[in-house]
Design a protein around this motif. Structure first.
Motif, PDB file in Angstrom:
ATOM      1  N   ARG A   1       0.841  -1.191   0.000  1.00  0.00           N
ATOM      2  CA  ARG A   1       0.000   0.000   0.000  1.00  0.00           C
ATOM      3  C   ARG A   1       0.881   1.249   0.000  1.00  0.00           C
ATOM      4  N   PRO A   2       0.479   2.298  -0.709  1.00  0.00           N
ATOM      5  CA  PRO A   2       1.280   3.530  -0.739  1.00  0.00           C
ATOM      6  C   PRO A   2       1.238   4.236   0.609  1.00  0.00           C
ATOM      7  N   TYR A   3       2.333   4.918   0.924  1.00  0.00           N
ATOM      8  CA  TYR A   3       2.407   5.654   2.182  1.00  0.00           C
ATOM      9  C   TYR A   3       1.762   7.022   1.996  1.00  0.00           C
ATOM     10  N   ASN A   4       0.813   7.359   2.870  1.00  0.00           N
ATOM     11  CA  ASN A   4       0.078   8.623   2.773  1.00  0.00           C
ATOM     12  C   ASN A   4       0.197   9.432   4.058  1.00  0.00           C
ATOM     13  N   ALA A   5       1.404   9.595   4.543  1.00  0.00           N
ATOM     14  CA  ALA A   5       1.708  10.454   5.703  1.00  0.00           C
ATOM     15  C   ALA A   5       0.996   9.987   6.969  1.00  0.00           C
ATOM     16  N   GLU A   6       0.758   8.675   7.101  1.00  0.00           N
ATOM     17  CA  GLU A   6       0.082   8.179   8.296  1.00  0.00           C
ATOM     18  C   GLU A   6       0.889   8.395   9.577  1.00  0.00           C
ATOM     19  N   LEU A   7       2.218   8.467   9.476  1.00  0.00           N
ATOM     20  CA  LEU A   7       3.064   8.583  10.663  1.00  0.00           C
ATOM     21  C   LEU A   7       3.645   9.978  10.838  1.00  0.00           C
ATOM     22  N   GLU A   8       3.210  10.930  10.016  1.00  0.00           N
ATOM     23  CA  GLU A   8       3.809  12.264  10.046  1.00  0.00           C
ATOM     24  C   GLU A   8       3.548  12.948  11.386  1.00  0.00           C
ATOM     25  N   GLY A   9       4.588  13.612  11.896  1.00  0.00           N
ATOM     26  CA  GLY A   9       4.479  14.340  13.150  1.00  0.00           C
ATOM     27  C   GLY A   9       4.646  13.489  14.383  1.00  0.00           C
ATOM     28  N   GLN A  10       4.884  12.180  14.226  1.00  0.00           N
ATOM     29  CA  GLN A  10       5.033  11.299  15.387  1.00  0.00           C
ATOM     30  C   GLN A  10       6.518  11.075  15.678  1.00  0.00           C
ATOM     31  N   LEU A  11       6.836  10.941  16.951  1.00  0.00           N
ATOM     32  CA  LEU A  11       8.218  10.738  17.359  1.00  0.00           C
ATOM     33  C   LEU A  11       8.650   9.311  17.082  1.00  0.00           C
ATOM     34  N   TYR A  12       9.831   9.172  16.513  1.00  0.00           N
ATOM     35  CA  TYR A  12      10.370   7.857  16.187  1.00  0.00           C
ATOM     36  C   TYR A  12      10.560   7.021  17.446  1.00  0.00           C
ATOM     37  N   SER A  13      11.036   7.648  18.524  1.00  0.00           N
ATOM     38  CA  SER A  13      11.302   6.909  19.758  1.00  0.00           C
ATOM     39  C   SER A  13      10.036   6.297  20.334  1.00  0.00           C
ATOM     40  N   VAL A  14       8.879   6.915  20.073  1.00  0.00           N
ATOM     41  CA  VAL A  14       7.610   6.373  20.547  1.00  0.00           C
ATOM     42  C   VAL A  14       7.123   5.268  19.621  1.00  0.00           C
ATOM     43  N   LEU A  15       7.207   5.512  18.312  1.00  0.00           N
ATOM     44  CA  LEU A  15       6.717   4.539  17.333  1.00  0.00           C
ATOM     45  C   LEU A  15       7.476   3.225  17.407  1.00  0.00           C
TER      46      LEU A  15
END
Length: 447
Positions: free
Chosen positions: A225-239
């Motif tokens: 599936r194409p990426y559509n900014a679902e994770l934008e603005g989230q901290l990498y350390s949390v994800l």
């Protein structure tokens, strides 16, 4: 033109010995070197029901007497796809070793695990030499590709050895691993269905296998599936601490090239925000070539980052709210841009055969950091000058480099520039990381 008839052919099926010869014959002119014994030598195992040829999964059919056969048309199709792959032997991707265990999305249903196979063999005593010799009984290919012919070994600081493969091959093997996982999952589903409805005839099995392989490449691409900014603005350390994040990332197509399966979640090391899921090839291409903690060599790949695929990469870097708000790049990328773009007119040339070529290899280092922009200074130098006369090309303050980048960005990628800046970001995270204080005397400032 009639199709070539191979020994052992019956109803479109050929024996494994015949298909080994056919594969070598069909791929003789391929830019990607292939290996003999693709179906009969390790690590191939035709008895499990399939063999990988590039990123194409070719099913095997068990004939009477237990002998395995393969549809000739599928082998020809896989060879045609491999022959269409272009390869630049100078565009290399480091495949290891890395500090600590390398993170890789490989599950139980992907036996290829090509990185682990290569590293395991190379790290054995006498590994590189034994790999080059191709000892009898050792794995001699991966998905039909002879990786030994294109493996590059580099030695840094007289001790550390690293191994590299052409980017086209890395992408091909990553796609093969993904296609294999998709095929195995589909095969398990078919077996579960057959247990309920009854086993199909061998003819139906062969037809089903042929029909699936005809669409294997399309199915692999369609399953991502194409990426559509679902994770934008989230901290990498949390994800990265959330259960299931790795499996979720593996379901996306790479947000940069949009063709290969994503394997890692790229993030901004300066601001800590996740950017997007990317494939291993794009992640390696984006990673600066660090010589030391504050010193990078500006390799040829920056031509793609700042010329060929500029718009894609600028959009990707500005997925970080911190970089987008400041209309800049992370310091290592900004330093590389300064050397490669802003200081290009300063780079001398030397006469070569019937033309002049740029002098040596560019390197850029910096003192201080982006946390104190007034005291941060970028120094662009030339290594390996043929005459030894050129050393330091320029010294550029961080803020001057950032301002030059803003001007260039507006000219090169207006859409990206229009979405940047603190006054254009209405969708900033509620807990945006604070601007780091400039200790040089002007208090807090955007940089």
């Amino acid at each position: 033109m009639s199709e070539r008839v191979m020994p052992g052919r019956m109803d479109g099926l050929i024996t494994l010995g015949a298909v080994d010869a056919l594969w070598v014959d069909l791929t003789a002119g391929s830019a990607v070197p292939t290996a003999s014994g693709t179906f009969t030598r390790s690590p191939a195992c035709a008895r499990v029901g399939y063999v990988l040829l590039g990123d194409h999964v070719v099913a095997t059919v068990r004939a009477s007497g237990g002998q395995c056969s393969v549809a000739e048309g599928e082998v020809r199709r896989a060879a045609a796809e491999l022959n269409a792959v272009g390869m630049d032997r100078q565009d290399l991707v480091r495949i290891g070793p890395f500090h600590g265990a390398q993170r890789q999305e490989c599950h139980e249903e992907t036996p290829l695990r090509w990185r682990q196979r290569i590293m395991r063999e190379l790290q054995e005593p006498g590994g590189p030499e034994r790999a080059a010799q191709g000892e009898v009984g050792r794995p001699c290919h991966l998905a039909g590709i002879d990786w030994r012919q294109i493996l590059v070994e580099r030695t840094r600081d007289g001790a550390q050895r690293t191994w590299w493969l052409p980017r086209a091959v890395v992408r091909l093997l990553d796609a093969a691993e993904h296609a294999e996982a998709q095929w195995v999952r589909a095969a398990r589903a078919r077996r579960a269905s057959a247990a309920v409805t009854g086993p199909p005839s061998r003819l139906r099995q062969a037809r089903a296998a042929g029909g699936q392989q005809a669409t294997s490449s399309e199915g692999t691409a369609a399953s991502l599936r194409p990426y559509n900014a679902e994770l934008e603005g989230q901290l990498y350390s949390v994800l990265i601490r959330k259960p299931g994040t790795s499996r979720r990332v593996a379901g996306w197509a790479c947000a940069v090239c949009r063709t290969a399966p994503a394997t890692v979640l790229d993030h901004c090391h300066e601001h800590g925000y996740a950017r997007a899921p990317v494939c291993q090839s794009c992640n390696t291409q984006e990673r600066p070539d660090h010589l030391y903690s504050n010193d990078i060599r500006v390799a040829n790949r920056y031509t793609r980052l700042f010329h060929t695929d500029t718009d894609n990469w600028l959009r990707h870097w500005h997925r970080c709210p911190g970089c987008r708000a400041r209309t800049t790049l992370p310091l290592p990328h900004l330093a590389a841009w300064t050397a490669h773009i802003a200081c290009r007119p300063l780079r001398p040339t030397h006469p070569a055969s019937r033309r002049r070529e740029p002098c040596g290899v560019l390197r850029v280092s910096w003192t201080g950091s982006q946390q104190a922009p007034r005291s941060c200074l970028l120094t662009v130098t030339v290594d390996f000058c043929p005459s030894g006369e050129h050393r330091v090309l320029a010294q550029v303050p961080y803020r001057e480099a950032a301002e030059r980048f803003r001007i260039w960005l507006a000219e090169t990628a207006p859409a990206v520039a229009a979405a940047a800046g603190p006054d254009r970001l209405d969708d900033l995270p509620t807990q945006f990381r604070p601007v780091i204080a400039d200790t040089s005397g002007e208090g807090q400032a955007l940089f």
